[in-house]
Design an enzyme around this catalytic site. Structure first.
Site, mmCIF file in Angstrom:
data_model
loop_
_atom_site.group_PDB
_atom_site.id
_atom_site.type_symbol
_atom_site.label_atom_id
_atom_site.label_comp_id
_atom_site.label_asym_id
_atom_site.label_seq_id
_atom_site.Cartn_x
_atom_site.Cartn_y
_atom_site.Cartn_z
ATOM 1 N N SER A 31 0.842 -1.193 0.000
ATOM 2 C CA SER A 31 0.000 0.000 0.000
ATOM 3 C C SER A 31 0.875 1.240 0.000
ATOM 4 C CB SER A 31 -0.904 -0.009 1.240
ATOM 5 O OG SER A 31 -1.711 1.145 1.269
ATOM 6 N N GLY A 32 0.585 2.149 -0.932
ATOM 7 C CA GLY A 32 1.365 3.370 -1.044
ATOM 8 C C GLY A 32 2.565 3.263 -1.945
ATOM 9 N N THR A 36 -1.817 2.490 -8.159
ATOM 10 C CA THR A 36 -2.894 3.195 -8.875
ATOM 11 C C THR A 36 -2.341 4.126 -9.941
ATOM 12 O OG1 THR A 36 -4.311 3.081 -6.903
ATOM 13 C CG2 THR A 36 -4.877 4.713 -8.582
ATOM 14 N N ASN A 79 -1.064 5.974 2.849
ATOM 15 C CA ASN A 79 -1.246 6.442 1.481
ATOM 16 C C ASN A 79 -2.378 7.462 1.468
ATOM 17 O OD1 ASN A 79 -1.287 6.797 -1.254
ATOM 18 N ND2 ASN A 79 -1.936 4.724 -1.768
ATOM 19 N N SER A 82 -5.319 5.853 -1.309
ATOM 20 C CA SER A 82 -5.290 4.395 -1.285
ATOM 21 C C SER A 82 -6.563 3.822 -1.902
ATOM 22 C CB SER A 82 -5.163 3.899 0.166
ATOM 23 O OG SER A 82 -5.192 2.488 0.223
ATOM 24 N N SER A 83 -6.388 2.841 -2.761
ATOM 25 C CA SER A 83 -7.538 2.163 -3.373
ATOM 26 C C SER A 83 -8.125 1.198 -2.361
ATOM 27 C CB SER A 83 -7.109 1.413 -4.636
ATOM 28 O OG SER A 83 -6.624 2.300 -5.613
ATOM 29 N N GLY A 306 -2.831 -3.228 -2.247
ATOM 30 C CA GLY A 306 -1.549 -3.799 -1.885
ATOM 31 C C GLY A 306 -1.583 -4.504 -0.534
ATOM 32 N N GLU A 308 -1.226 -5.173 3.160
ATOM 33 C CA GLU A 308 -1.411 -4.207 4.236
ATOM 34 C C GLU A 308 -1.181 -4.858 5.588
ATOM 35 O OE1 GLU A 308 -4.719 -1.124 2.320
ATOM 36 O OE2 GLU A 308 -5.263 -2.461 3.964
#
Length: 1284
Positions: A31-32, A36, A79, A82-83, A306, A308
């Site tokens: 994540s981050g 994306t 993030n 973040s998605s 991602g 996490e």
């Protein structure tokens, strides 16, 4: 720098085009890490390279990104964007690899974020965007306020993100929805649902009766707003938020709920509303991106959440990490297992490489009686709890190496994932997996008075499942209604099914992997944590991938495919060897000296890294050499053919001239009739000049021409060709030759006639009647002999003596034999006369076309003179007799046209609908506009408002209909000029002193008297702007396929025959360039040169100039086109690494200089086109500048002002040295550029917007032509118009 997201995307696109197989781009990472953004750039690349001039599809595909980010992304502690869902975007392409549509599939939206956010986190972006625009008029009916005033958006404590303006982001979201074709009514419904969710979160549930019951006040303002926005009845909503219905067998009862249960029911309804809204928006997006045509191939882009790990990890993190485990397994299977198994199957010596296989971890999660199975089982238990489920996990998987029980048995458990160990808290797992929403609340929402809201929450689970056929049997007891939650799948089951379908899709395609690495945990730029990066690389298997790629053979193909592609490299093919394997083996031994770089398998060839690129280089060089050889051979043959034709034509001219000179050898001016021959005539060799000496001064010897074959067929062909040859030869002989010919005839007397009776005079050719302009010569074809030239008694030539140019033709059937020449043994053959005949025919055709144009022009001028004569006669009569023409039956022409209202459709038909602009070349520019205005003046003169409105409305609608079905720039250019001219006439003759100051006294008398047409001027202005946009779009679409090949790939400076590019106007005719044929050429031959591009621009300039378009509008048009040319070229330069070199910069600067020269030649340098080329010019100069020292960086920053910092960094990163003596641009130099330009405020977009259109500025250009002097040519068929 390599590897780059564009490189991976380009490889996927090329393999789809080359192999015809679906591709997938899997973007993964923590994540981050930038997943994306990477997926966004990949889709932008596919939309750009797959566009082909169709901009609407690419725009819609790219517009779906902001909408999904607003509804599915949120700020987390790791993030800012973040998605919180996974998406798989399938970009579909047609047979020509052009983008034609897309489809989006999503996975596991994090619904709990709607009602609960951790500290320093935010809800979904769309809520904050909506609150930031609450003051706008279109959102005032939603009763919104700041985000801090709502419970669902204020729990994290931080409502703002650094560098992000939620109001501007809302504008981007609305623009994206509009670009996707979402109507404003649907957009309003989306915003109403979002506002209703915010108000629902503020509904207060109060405890009653010692906490055993709860209630909602009827005066709660947020409840009122919620019900108003969804068109609901407030009392049922308030009642079922605090009560629930219990069912037992055939009975049911309503019971109270505690305040905590009421709040849980409220939050469950909010999550359900948002989930249905998200699916509805996704359905709208797929409907807008769907293409009606059947897709051929697709490229899928997977952007999934991602890996996490937080301080407290719940059900959402468990599902996210489970999805990443499945993706890692797919990567392992594709890269390691299948790779090594294929080596074994093909018999390649191979040592197995160990890798971390995560299959046991996946079995722990989804296997039989695994974590998900035990969770679903606990959800079915009436009083299932999180702790009970945790105890079952401890007892079942305590011995699993991938599962661990913490020391403190508080309901937590640890799973050893492929990345790292993660500790999960079981609190909330059971309830989130159930996803319970009370049916009573759903029934209330389904009863909404808003049909959109009611359709969203209609329960259609039964329609999605197919039921087997059963015989209907009526039960004696009433049926027991089963609660809907027992039939509904749990969230875990839905997520597992979605992952299974995703894995099947990925396994059916060729995957490409993008591993995003997070450089540091602090989210700081230019900070790299090596330990953290190596940890991520090891966790996702990249290190093992590097090992297997270095030791293995990543490229492979079958023997037959290899032989088919690289057969051109075989130097000495052995026909004895029929086995493709033996042929490939011999070929590879000759091409690749090191045998370790390839392996021969049982059915395939295996190559190490970079070997296929080396073979492709050899193949391209061989094909280039073959192409050069073919071109050289063809060009040599073509030049030799042209030379032979010129030599034969020169021999014919010499033959005729010598015949004439032989007949008058004593004339003193014969030596001055001809100029010295061209140099190539003299390169014939000394031997031939010795055999053909010349006695004439300044005249070279004759070329040897073989004698023509004698026969009937040859002489029959000689007749029609002779006329052209005689005419062509006679055109170069002065007029005094006829006099000398008559004088020579008088000197020779009767012996000349005898000579004429045997042989025709030298220098003359038998002609057919058509060859003599349609006049038959007397005595030539009538008999077998020609009459002698009779003379009078005084020695003067008789009347027939002037016909000594007539020659004898012996008839045998049609003709007997070919003519002979008395002073030469050379005879005229068939090819000579055919060549001369075709030359004369071409000359006649050009003369006829010129005469036709002059005739039309003279007719128009004659008609204008006649009209002026009528007016003058009327003025003279009035001056002489003192009476007006009306009294004598004649009226002066005042520049108006009258017609019967019943003939209005005929007028529109002949003047607009069926008018061919090519027939108006010789007429007055913008003639239809003048005729329409003259009819408008007549309606104004008689004060007929109905006729005026009908005529203007019909004309505007007809112009729109004609342009709707037009192809090319001919019609838009023609009608744009006419619409602007009609607009100028409405202004010039409006009676406004500001517009009439430049009009003559005669024109001021012709002003409008009764009507104010200012509203129609606005309509015509808007119509002109639309036509201008269509003209820019059409011309730009025609130019765009040529830009890359002509501007970037054209190598005119490096070829052996390089010369200055020039354009040929005959080659670039308007019908061929701007008609329907242009698209066929673009599809058949995509290779264009700079001459082609300049010729296309020249043809466009000629079209708009001939149509009489305003000069100011022409300047704006070419400014727009050159901006698009520059944007397309610069975007491709930023996307293609092989073009970023010093040689490309030099060639690009030369090509741009040719474009600048053309602009100066056409006086377009002040149009803004040169400014539009500045980014491309500076990019070319950047590729040629030094890129080493600090002074070089300062020079680049001060010089390249038209390029953004991001574009400069991109070009410097892609710069490729030509040889080993040149170094790549260092990272330190690039960072120096970034540090210098960090405060310049450049836009964030890397690529230029090729669809940007500058607004049209309409000038005022009054006409100097009086209306009574406008001619009406007969070709328009407007005979029913009456001059007034």
């Amino acid at each position: 720098m390599d590897p780059h997201i564009y490189g991976v995307a380009e490889e996927a696109y090329r393999r789809m085009a080359r192999e015809g197989r679906d591709q997938s781009l899997v973007v993964s990472g923590e994540s981050g890490a930038g997943k994306t953004v990477s997926a966004k750039f990949a889709m932008r690349f596919f939309a750009t390279v797959g566009g082909g001039g169709c901009g609407e599809v690419e725009s819609r595909v790219l517009a779906a990104g902001p909408v999904l980010e607003a509804l599915g992304n949120a700020k987390t502690t790791r993030n800012d964007n973040s998605s919180r869902f996974g998406k798989y975007v399938e970009l579909s392409f047609d047979r020509r690899q052009r983008l034609q549509g897309a489809r989006i599939t999503t996975f596991l939206l994090e619904k709990s974020r709607v009602v609960l956010q951790a500290e320093k986190e935010r809800n979904y972006h769309i809520f904050y965007q909506l609150c930031a625009c609450a003051h706008r008029p279109q959102f005032q009916s939603l009763a919104l306020e700041g985000s801090e005033g709502f419970f669902y958006t204020s729990q994290g404590g931080e409502a703002a993100i650094d560098g992000v303006d939620d109001a501007k982001e809302m504008e981007k979201t609305q623009n994206a929805l509009g670009m996707l074709g979402v109507p404003e009514a649907q957009q309003a419904a989306i915003f109403r649902l979002l506002a209703a969710i915010l108000h629902l979160g503020n509904v207060e549930v109060k405890a009653e009766r010692d906490g055993d019951a709860s209630s909602v006040s009827d005066d709660d303002p947020h409840l009122s707003h919620f019900c108003t926005l969804l068109t609901l009845d407030p009392p049922p909503v308030a009642h079922w938020l605090c009560h629930r219905r219990l069912r037992a067998a055939a009975e049911s009862c309503v019971t109270n709920m505690a305040a905590a249960q009421g709040l849980a029911a409220r939050d469950a309804l909010a999550k359900f509303l948002y989930a249905r809204l998200f699916l509805w928006v996704l359905e709208i997006l797929n409907g807008a991106l769907r293409d009606a045509q059947e897709r051929q191939r697709f490229i899928g882009v997977l952007d999934v959440y991602g890996f996490e790990t937080f301080a407290t990890n719940s059900f959402e993190q468990f599902c996210i990490n489970y999805a990443n485990e499945k993706l890692q397994q797919q990567f392992n299977v594709h890269v390691f297992k299948l790779e090594q198994e294929e080596y074994m199957k093909e018999g390649i010596p191979w040592s197995l490489i160990e890798f971390c296989d995560n299959q046991p971890c996946i079995e722990l999660i989804e296997g039989k009686l695994g974590i998900l199975d035990l969770l679903d089982e606990e959800c079915k238990v009436p009083k299932g709890s999180d702790l009970g489920w945790a105890q079952k996990l401890y007892g079942r998987h305590a011995s699993c190496p991938y599962f661990r029980k913490p020391r403190a048995a508080d309901g937590t458990f640890v799973i050893r994932h492929f990345a790292e160990e993660v500790e999960y808290s079981s609190l909330g797992f059971v309830e989130k997996n159930r996803d319970t929403v009370y049916e009573e609340l759903l029934d209330v929402v389904r009863a909404s008075g808003d049909p959109t809201v009611a359709s969203l929450f209609r329960d259609d689970d039964s329609t999605n499942q197919t039921q087997p056929y059963k015989i209907p049997v009526r039960s004696a007891r009433p049926p027991i209604r089963t609660p809907d939650r027992e039939n509904r799948k749990t969230v875990g089951q839905q997520f597992r099914g979605s992952l299974r379908l995703l894995m099947e899709t990925l396994n059916a395609t060729t995957p490409h992997y993008v591993r995003c690495i997070k450089p540091n945990e602090q989210r700081q730029p230019f900070r790299f944590d090596p330990h953290r990066a190596v940890q991520q690389l090891r966790a996702c298997g990249v290190l093992e991938t590097v090992r297997i790629s270095a030791a293995g053979f990543p490229s492979r193909c079958s023997y037959q495919d290899f032989l088919t592609r690289y057969r051109v490299l075989i130097k000495k093919p052995d026909p004895v060897k029929k086995d493709p394997k033996l042929i490939c083996q011999d070929l590879l031994q000759d091409l690749i000296k090191d045998p370790e770089h390839f392996r021969l398998g049982r059915t395939k060839l295996f190559f190490r890294s970079s070997q296929v690129a080396y073979l492709e280089k050899l193949r391209a060089e061989r094909l280039l050499a073959a192409a050069i050889l073919i071109q050289a051979t063809y060009r040599g043959w073509l030049q030799r053919r042209h030379f032979r034709r010129k030599r034969l034509a020169a021999a014919i001219l010499q033959r005729h001239i010598r015949g004439f000179l032989a007949r008058s050898p004593s004339h003193p001016s014969t030596s001055r009739l001809f100029l010295p021959p061209p140099p190539f005539w003299q390169a014939r060799g000394r031997a031939q000049r010795r055999h053909h000496p010349t006695s004439l001064p300044g005249f070279c010897g004759p070329f040897p021409v073989p004698a023509p074959p004698r026969g009937r067929h040859h002489v029959a062909m000689l007749l029609p060709a002779a006329g052209g040859a005689a005419a062509a030869g006679g055109a170069a002989i002065p007029a005094g030759i006829d006099g000398r010919r008559r004088a020579a005839g008088s000197r020779h007397g009767a012996e000349g006639g005898a000579a004429a009776a045997q042989d025709p005079p030298a220098g003359q050719i038998p002609q057919s009647p058509a060859g003599r302009g349609g006049r038959a010569a007397k005595g030539t074809l009538g008999s077998g002999t020609a009459p002698a030239n009779p003379t009078r008694g005084n020695g003067a030539p008789a009347k027939g003596a002037s016909k000594d140019g007539e020659r004898k033709v012996v008839k045998d059937g049609a003709l007997g034999s070919a003519p002979r020449w008395p002073h030469s043994d050379q005879h005229m053959d068939r090819e000579d006369l055919i060549e001369a005949y075709y030359g004369m025919a071409e000359t006649n055709r050009l003369l006829e076309s010129q005469l036709q144009e002059q005739r039309l022009q003279h007719e128009a001028e004659l008609e204008a003179i006649r009209e002026e004569l009528r007016v003058a006669r009327g003025d003279v009569d009035e001056a002489l007799h003192g009476t007006t023409p009306q009294t004598e039956g004649r009226r002066p022409y005042r520049g108006m046209l009258d017609y019967d209202p019943a003939d209005e459709p005929l007028l529109i038909r002949y003047l607009i609908t069926e008018l061919d602009p090519t027939k108006m070349a010789a007429a007055l520019p913008c003639l239809p506009a003048y005729i329409l205005f003259m009819c408008i003046r007549r309606a104004d003169d008689v004060n007929d408002a109905r006729r005026l409105q009908s005529l203007l409305g019909a004309a505007i609608n007809a112009i729109k209909a004609v342009l709707q079905d037009s192809h090319g720039v001919e019609l838009p250019s023609f009608w744009l000029a006419n619409c602007l001219r009609l607009l100028h006439c409405l202004k010039q003759y409006s009676g406004d002193p500001g517009f009439m100051c430049e009009s003559s006294a005669r024109q001021q008398e012709q002003s409008l008297r009764h009507f104010d047409l200012s509203e129609y001027r606005e309509v015509l202005g808007a119509l002109s702007a639309n036509i201008y946009g269509q003209l820019c779009s059409t011309a730009g679409s025609d130019l765009q396929p040529m830009v890359v090949s002509a501007v970037l790939e054209s190598q005119t400076l490096w070829g052996p025959t390089a010369c200055r590019p020039c354009w040929n106007p005959k080659r670039y005719g308007v019908p061929q360039l701007w008609g329907p044929r242009s698209s066929h050429r673009a599809e058949a031959d995509p290779s264009y040169t700079l001459q082609d591009l300049i010729g296309r621009l020249e043809a466009l300039y000629r079209v708009v100039s001939e149509h009489g378009l305003d000069p100011e509008v022409i300047l704006q048009l070419f400014r727009q086109l050159f901006y698009r040319l520059s944007a397309v070229a610069l975007n491709h330069l930023l996307l293609r690494k092989e073009l970023c070199s010093w040689a490309t910069g030099l060639q690009l600067r030369f090509n741009i200089s040719q474009l600048e020269e053309w602009l100066h030649r056409r006086k377009l340098q002040h149009s803004g086109a040169l400014q539009a080329l500045q980014p491309l010019i500076q990019a070319a100069q950047l590729l040629q500048l030094n890129k080493k020292s600090q002074q070089d960086a300062q020079a680049i920053c001060s010089h390249c002002t038209a390029l953004s910092c991001q574009q400069l960094v991109k070009l410097l990163s892609l710069y490729t040295p030509l040889d080993d003596f040149e170094e790549r641009v260092s990272v330190a130099f690039i960072r120096t550029i970034q540090a210098t330009l960090k405060d310049r405020g450049d836009p964030a977009e890397l690529l230029l917007d090729t669809r940007r259109c500058f607004p049209l500025q309409i000038p005022y250009n009054p006409s100097s032509v009086p209306l009574d002097a406008v001619p009406i040519p007969p070709v328009l068929r407007l005979h029913f118009l009456v001059r007034v």
